[in-house]
Scaffold this active site. Structure first.
Site, PDB file in Angstrom:
ATOM      1  N   GLU A 186      -6.498   3.401  -6.022  1.00 27.70           N
ATOM      2  CA  GLU A 186      -7.779   3.449  -5.308  1.00 27.70           C
ATOM      3  C   GLU A 186      -8.482   4.735  -5.736  1.00 27.70           C
ATOM      4  OE1 GLU A 186      -9.840   3.522  -0.884  1.00 27.70           O
ATOM      5  OE2 GLU A 186      -8.157   4.818  -1.354  1.00 27.70           O
ATOM      6  N   ASP A 210       0.866  -1.170   0.000  1.00 23.08           N
ATOM      7  CA  ASP A 210       0.000   0.000   0.000  1.00 23.08           C
ATOM      8  C   ASP A 210       0.906   1.225   0.000  1.00 23.08           C
ATOM      9  OD1 ASP A 210      -2.439   1.546   0.519  1.00 23.08           O
ATOM     10  OD2 ASP A 210      -3.198  -0.328   1.364  1.00 23.08           O
ATOM     11  N   ASP A 242      -3.206   4.658  -2.382  1.00 24.46           N
ATOM     12  CA  ASP A 242      -4.323   5.127  -1.565  1.00 24.46           C
ATOM     13  C   ASP A 242      -4.892   6.440  -2.126  1.00 24.46           C
ATOM     14  OD1 ASP A 242      -5.719   4.647   1.046  1.00 24.46           O
ATOM     15  OD2 ASP A 242      -4.934   6.639   1.511  1.00 24.46           O
ATOM     16  N   HIS A 251     -11.176  -3.455   3.004  1.00 22.57           N
ATOM     17  CA  HIS A 251     -11.207  -3.158   4.440  1.00 22.57           C
ATOM     18  C   HIS A 251     -12.036  -1.921   4.782  1.00 22.57           C
ATOM     19  CE1 HIS A 251      -8.011  -0.755   2.719  1.00 22.57           C
ATOM     20  NE2 HIS A 251      -8.216   0.089   3.715  1.00 22.57           N
ATOM     21  N   ASP A 252     -12.588  -1.253   3.772  1.00 22.46           N
ATOM     22  CA  ASP A 252     -13.442  -0.085   4.031  1.00 22.46           C
ATOM     23  C   ASP A 252     -14.922  -0.375   3.828  1.00 22.46           C
ATOM     24  OD1 ASP A 252     -11.266   1.645   4.522  1.00 22.46           O
ATOM     25  OD2 ASP A 252     -10.986   1.962   2.366  1.00 22.46           O
TER      26      ASP A 252
END
Ligand code: NOJ
Length: 528
Positions: free
Chosen positions: A264, A99, A201, A325-326
């Site tokens: 993302e 990430d 991200d 994970h969100d």
């Protein structure tokens, strides 16, 4: 772009490192833990792991507040643990994606400490500082993703700094060349170490409107929506100059062999696809989250696939994401039985699929009592159901204490059903969701039509969505019943004289002359 690039036919598997496997009894997963579980990942058959942030961090946003980009947080291990993991992953045939969190640092990062120390500090404009509109009024109306103003007043230098997320996550100023260069050095640091790519991200947020104009109100905002939706977020991201930045990142990756950038990007499809650039100056995979946001019915999903396929630029390789994970887990959204259908969709659409750890066990929503809440979003906007803890709970390995995740006290509670729902037990049951995933992944790996063929919609009939994948002589039909009742496929879809290669129910195979799909059943058919 070689048709055979690993990231085109491979499956990406997201690991939330705090929750995968703890090796040192502190209740939090770590790199040695992941290393111990590589055998499971190769057994399952995925091709790449994307590990959410592992860098030193005060953990205000669990690693998305980085205080040193070129180190590993002691909670997760050390650089040498990382090297061991990378080496072993590579020798097991797994790629490793890190990430990369470029939009903001932690407020504890030395750059921000310098920046906030004085208006005259050389790093002052590495972040975005402005005077208020007037006393006590921030520079504009932008809202933080986690609620409240995106600006925090710093009393010592009497200016506001911008933070698209928590106040502990100040936004870097990507219009400043020195910031870009420093961050590109971070990419090189990890590429030199051998990582296979990055998930970037909030890529679309890096460049903001040069004049920092107010966002217009959102006419559809409703009470109890997350506050970020109060305005149409058009000026705080997705500005034309972002594509320069993406091109620069890509040119760095391209100095290495077969490395990948995944962006993302939460934008509508027509904006999302601009991040492919011209094919060689964009990200290879702008994450496509449409399956997460689209209502779960055959008509809507078929339409979405069609619109997405149509929007792709020439050479743009598709990708699909079912969870991360969100976001609420797929089994919580559509139920466990339909979650099998969803995974069949994910793994048979054209393009690179991204799976979320634990979805293959059918984990759903895990209740997290208020005194155990960890996620900052649940704390900043309590009670609206925005907290992400219920989707981040530990992986369930076996039926021993804490599901074999930790011998310590797990940082988040486990799903109480772990004594039955765990990898070891599910492996023993040939009809389990885990065994289904394994067979589906195996089929995908061996079937060229599925991992690299063309896509053609056959159509929608009631709750059934059917499509075809073709590669040379290989022709496969996928028919998914997205409803709760059984339904026969009739003439217009023309699916006859086929052979069942895989059913979500794992209880039938072989030739059929007419097709009835049971409730929540999907099938993959070899066509004669
Ligand atoms: C997106 C990440 O996926 C999320 O978990 C995080 O809170 C924000 N970006 C801020 O970095």
């Amino acid at each position: 772009m070689a048709e055979s690039a690993w990231w085109m036919h491979g499956i990406v598997y997201e690991i939330y490192p705090r929750s995968f496997q703890d090796s040192n009894e502190d209740g939090v997963g770590d790199l040695q833990g992941i290393r111990q579980r590589l055998d499971y990942l190769t057994w399952l058959g995925v091709d790449a792991i994307w590990i959410a942030p592992i860098h030193p961090s005060p953990m205000a946003d669990f690693g998305y507040d980085v205080s040193d980009y070129c180190e590993v947080d002691p909670l997760f291990g050390s650089l040498s643990d990382f090297d061991d993991l990378l080496r072993d992953a590579h020798s097991s045939g797994l790629k490793v994606i890190l990430d990369f969190v470029p939009n903001h640092t932690s407020d504890q990062h030395p750059w921000f400490k310098e920046s906030r120390s004085s208006r005259l500090n050389p790093k002052r404009d590495w972040y975005i500082w402005r005077n208020g509109k007037s006393d006590g009024v921030p520079p504009n109306n932008w809202v933080s993703q986690f609620g409240g103003s995106a600006w925090t007043f710093d009393a010592s230098t009497e200016q506001y700094y911008l933070h698209s997320f928590l106040r502990e996550q100040p936004d870097l100023n990507w219009r400043k060349p020195a910031v870009r260069h420093a961050m590109y050095d971070v990419l090189r640091f990890w590429l030199d170490r051998g990582v296979d790519g990055f998930r970037v991200d909030v890529l679309w947020l890096l460049i903001k409107d040069a004049e920092l104009r107010d966002n217009p109100p959102n006419p559809n905002y409703r009470l109890h929506d997350a506050e970020i939706n109060r305005y149409l977020n058009i000026y705080n991201g997705d500005q034309p100059e972002i594509h320069e930045v993406v091109a620069e990142m890509r040119s760095i990756l391209d100095q290495f062999d077969q490395r990948i950038l995944i962006g993302e990007i939460y934008l509508p499809v027509e904006r999302l696809v601009s991040y492919y650039g011209n094919g060689s100056n964009g990200v290879q995979l702008p994450f496509n989250f449409q399956l997460i946001s689209t209502p779960w019915n055959a008509q809507k999903i078929a339409q979405l696939v069609q619109d997405y396929e149509k929007a792709l630029p020439p050479g743009g390789w598709p990708n699909w994401v079912l969870g991360n994970h969100d976001q609420p887990r797929i089994a919580a959204r559509v139920g466990e039985a339909q979650a099998r259908v969803a995974s069949m969709l994910l793994l048979t659409l054209r393009g690179t699929p991204t799976m979320y750890y634990g979805d293959e066990l059918g984990i759903g929503r895990v209740e997290v009592q208020s005194e155990l809440v960890q996620d900052s979003w649940e704390k900043t906007e309590p009670g609206l159901g925005l907290g992400r803890d219920p989707w981040r709970t530990p992986f369930q390995w076996n039926n021993s204490t804490n599901a074999g995740f930790t011998k310590g006290r797990p940082w988040l509670p486990l799903d109480p059903d772990y004594r039955l729902r765990n990898a070891e037990e599910l492996k023993k049951d040939p009809t389990s969701i885990l065994c289904f995933y394994k067979q589906l992944i195996e089929l995908r790996r061996h079937c060229r039509a599925v991992n690299s063929g063309t896509y053609r919609s056959i159509g929608v009939q009631g709750n059934i969505f059917a499509y075809e994948r073709c590669n040379g002589d290989d022709r496969i039909t996928i028919a998914l019943n997205m409803g709760m009742e059984s339904q026969s496929v009739s003439a217009p879809l023309g699916i006859t004289a086929a052979s069942v290669l895989l059913s979500t129910h794992l209880d039938r195979s072989g030739p059929i002359s007419e097709l009835t799909l049971r409730a929540n059943e999907g099938v993959i058919l070899g066509m004669s």
